[in-house]
Enzyme design. Structure first.
Site: not given
Length: 196
Positions: A77, A178, A180
């Site tokens: 990001c 993202h 994650e």
């Protein structure tokens, strides 16, 4: 494997560390140059202000360490945007310059800014980050600035206009989304990065 998450004080570090742990690896969060220099794999996450992140990297003497890095490094990001040469954010910020690419405010009169939520990613064939990930898979985005399509683009997304969702230059990788926060696809992408 020595896995490092660079602490820019502006990232979702513990979520990333937890995801890496689910895959079966241990990651250390640090801004210590000596530890980073001995890493096998490096993550550069970030959210929030690019100006603050650059000031933090400069304060910790990490600018040249990152720019000259020879190990695989993944910007996430804001971390991807830091790898560019310049961002329009905060009336203009010069960044690391690993990629000779500008980061621009998303120009979109039809949809809200920031671009928040799930969107598809289309990648160029045989990209190691996308091993065992289907074309047009969904990933989670949260950003107001983006890189246009360029010579380093290996995957793109569409938010009225096309933008680079993944870039690569040698051992430097950047993802605008993202991983994650992207469920099974994000876990697989992080696994692919660690196993390259």
């Amino acid at each position: 494997m020595n896995i490092i998450i660079i602490n820019t004080f502006s990232g979702n570090f513990f979520s990333l560390k937890s995801t890496i742990k689910k895959i079966g690896f241990y990651a250390k969060i640090t801004n210590n140059p000596d530890i980073i220099l001995n890493a096998d794999k490096i993550f550069l996450p970030g959210v929030g202000s690019i100006n603050s992140a650059m000031k933090k990297l400069k304060h910790d003497n990490l600018l040249n360490i990152i720019k000259c890095c020879k190990k695989d490094i993944l910007g996430i990001c804001l971390g991807m945007q830091l790898l560019g040469k310049y961002s329009q954010e905060n009336q203009g910020v010069y960044t690391l310059g690993v990629f000779d690419i500008k980061v621009n405010l998303i120009q979109n009169k039809c949809l809200p800014i920031p671009h928040m939520g799930w969107n598809t990613v289309n990648y160029i064939d045989n990209q190691p980050l996308f091993k065992n990930i289907k074309q047009n898979s969904y990933f989670y985005f949260a950003h107001s600035y983006a890189m246009n399509i360029n010579n380093y683009t290996v995957a793109y997304s569409n938010y009225v206009q096309l933008f680079s969702s993944v870039i690569q230059k040698n051992n430097f990788f950047g993802v605008q989304f993202h991983p994650e926060c992207s469920g099974i696809n994000g876990i697989q992408l992080i696994k692919n990065f660690l196993e390259m």
